[in-house]
Write an enzyme that holds these catalytic residues in place. Structure first.
Site, short mmCIF file in Angstrom:
data_model
loop_
_atom_site.label_atom_id
_atom_site.label_comp_id
_atom_site.label_asym_id
_atom_site.label_seq_id
_atom_site.Cartn_x
_atom_site.Cartn_y
_atom_site.Cartn_z
N GLN A 103 0.84 -1.20 0.00
CA GLN A 103 0.00 0.00 0.00
C GLN A 103 0.88 1.25 0.00
O GLN A 103 1.67 1.47 0.92
CB GLN A 103 -0.94 0.03 1.20
CG GLN A 103 -1.98 1.15 1.08
CD GLN A 103 -2.89 1.26 2.28
OE1 GLN A 103 -2.44 1.64 3.35
NE2 GLN A 103 -4.16 0.95 2.10
N TYR A 188 -6.05 11.02 4.03
CA TYR A 188 -4.67 11.24 3.63
C TYR A 188 -4.61 12.02 2.31
O TYR A 188 -5.64 12.48 1.82
CB TYR A 188 -3.92 9.91 3.60
CG TYR A 188 -3.88 9.25 4.96
CD1 TYR A 188 -3.28 9.90 6.03
CD2 TYR A 188 -4.48 8.02 5.19
CE1 TYR A 188 -3.27 9.33 7.30
CE2 TYR A 188 -4.47 7.44 6.45
CZ TYR A 188 -3.87 8.10 7.51
OH TYR A 188 -3.87 7.55 8.76
N ARG A 235 -7.47 2.34 -2.66
CA ARG A 235 -8.39 2.32 -1.52
C ARG A 235 -9.08 3.68 -1.42
O ARG A 235 -8.43 4.72 -1.49
CB ARG A 235 -7.64 2.02 -0.21
CG ARG A 235 -8.60 1.61 0.92
CD ARG A 235 -7.87 1.22 2.19
NE ARG A 235 -8.65 0.23 2.93
CZ ARG A 235 -8.58 0.05 4.24
NH1 ARG A 235 -7.77 0.80 4.97
NH2 ARG A 235 -9.32 -0.87 4.84
N GLY A 324 -9.39 -6.73 9.15
CA GLY A 324 -8.25 -6.09 9.78
C GLY A 324 -7.96 -6.67 11.14
O GLY A 324 -7.22 -7.63 11.28
N ARG A 325 -8.59 -6.10 12.17
CA ARG A 325 -8.30 -6.51 13.54
C ARG A 325 -8.41 -8.02 13.79
O ARG A 325 -7.61 -8.57 14.55
CB ARG A 325 -9.19 -5.73 14.50
CG ARG A 325 -8.87 -4.23 14.55
CD ARG A 325 -9.73 -3.52 15.59
NE ARG A 325 -9.42 -2.09 15.67
CZ ARG A 325 -10.10 -1.15 15.05
NH1 ARG A 325 -11.16 -1.47 14.32
NH2 ARG A 325 -9.75 0.11 15.16
#
Length: 366
Positions: A103, A188, A235, A324-325
């Site tokens: 990424q 971002y 993304r 993810g987690r």
């Protein structure tokens, strides 16, 4: 009862990759690089290899330049030492039978003065993100610190950032990655250009939808031109509102961008859905509109469990689901989902920084 026949465990091609299942490991910042130099290391290689049974691994966000950094100990992809460090990771993942993309990340205004030689962060416009980033001080302790007001990039500097993306993509392939994912989400730099709340420019990169999409388009063109559109994904996070990003025009802007990306032949769009408790639901009309605008693969990531994941893939509104987690404490997550085995919980105190504890010491089930 095992989920042997679940669509989650069917094969799928994504661009140039053939995946054995539809389960993706989402990118997660863990801040375990070697210092100085933000260099990936053997511990990181072990971490990713442990999770190689995912159909696809997406690396933690990786800054394309020193300017692109916003958090301590996050990896880069702009020096040869970093390339060599990432080669440890890709070799380990491939030896374990996995596939991994890098990424590419530029944080823009989501940064701190300490990461910049001149003490200045950069963005489309000189507007505060009203947010904090994790910075390790001289005492070795990480703290959440306020982001300063950035300065606006000049058009010449924008061109230089686009070149940084191109070079980072080339280095990713040199490091052995199977492709790249451009981070255009979560407040971002690319996301900052897309939104009227963070982009007040009056030149070719601001104002109209076409102008606000221009930076993302030019980054995609540079990256895909270097490594191939079939090895490039992006993304996006249309429904986030934090970090002063609550833009009233973001949905039509994202759909316009999706149509542009479709014309470039991009391998996939990775839809980052909010995963906090009171996060807004993604409406089905947006999901249908995204499908209508983009013919490539769609990955979704949010608070998915096995049932929700199977449901959205069966509906045709997504092709893959990123977790993810759950991958933090469950390195063998695909097997646990497939056989409906219990999931372990992770220790939140070990998410950022540190060593093997809370990182590579979570066991797989026998």
């Amino acid at each position: 009862m095992a989920l042997e026949t679940s669509v989650l465990f069917s094969a799928l091609n994504v661009g140039s990759l053939q995946l054995p299942n539809r389960i993706v490991m989402a990118p997660m910042t863990r801040s375990r690089t070697d210092q100085p130099g933000d260099i990936p290391n053997a511990l990181m290689a072990q971490y990713y290899a442990q999770r190689a049974s995912a159909g696809l691994l997406i690396s933690e966000a990786t800054q394309i330049s020193r300017q692109g950094q916003g958090y301590s100990f996050t990896p880069g992809i702009y020096t040869q030492q970093q390339v060599q460090g990432w080669r440890l990771v890709t070799d380990a993942v491939h030896q374990a039978g996995g596939r991994i993309v890098l990424q590419l990340w530029h944080v823009g205004r989501m940064s701190h003065a300490s990461f910049h030689a001149d003490g200045q962060t950069v963005a489309p416009s000189a507007l505060s993100p009203q947010a904090q980033v994790w910075v390790v001080g001289e005492d070795g302790v990480g703290r959440m610190l306020d982001c300063p007001v950035p300065r606006a990039l000049t058009e010449q500097e924008i061109a230089a950032v686009i070149e940084d993306y191109r070079q980072a993509a080339a280095k990713a392939i040199q490091a052995g990655f199977d492709g790249v994912e451009i981070h255009g989400a979560n407040g971002y730099l690319i996301d900052q250009f897309l939104r009227t709340t963070s982009n007040h420019r009056e030149d070719a990169y601001g104002g109209s939808v076409e102008n606000r999409v221009r930076f993302a388009r030019e980054v995609v063109e540079a990256v895909a031109g270097e490594i191939g559109a079939e090895r490039t994904g992006i993304r996006l996070a249309p429904f986030i509102t934090q970090r002063a990003m609550n833009c009233p025009e973001i949905i039509p802007t994202i759909l316009h961008l999706a149509k542009v990306l479709d014309g470039k032949g991009l391998a996939y769009i990775h839809l980052s859905e909010a995963d906090w408790e009171d996060a807004p639901e993604i409406p089905d009309d947006f999901r249908h509109a995204l499908r209508a605008h983009f013919s490539g693969r769609i990955i979704v990531a949010g608070k998915y469990d096995a049932d929700r994941a199977e449901q959205i893939v069966k509906s045709g509104l997504a092709d893959l689901v990123a977790f993810g987690r759950p991958f933090i404490a469950n390195p063998d997550l695909p097997a646990r989902l497939r056989h409906q085995l219990p999931l372990a919980s992770f220790d939140p105190h070990t998410l950022f920084g540190g060593g093997a504890h809370g990182y590579t010491d979570y066991p797989s089930m026998a």
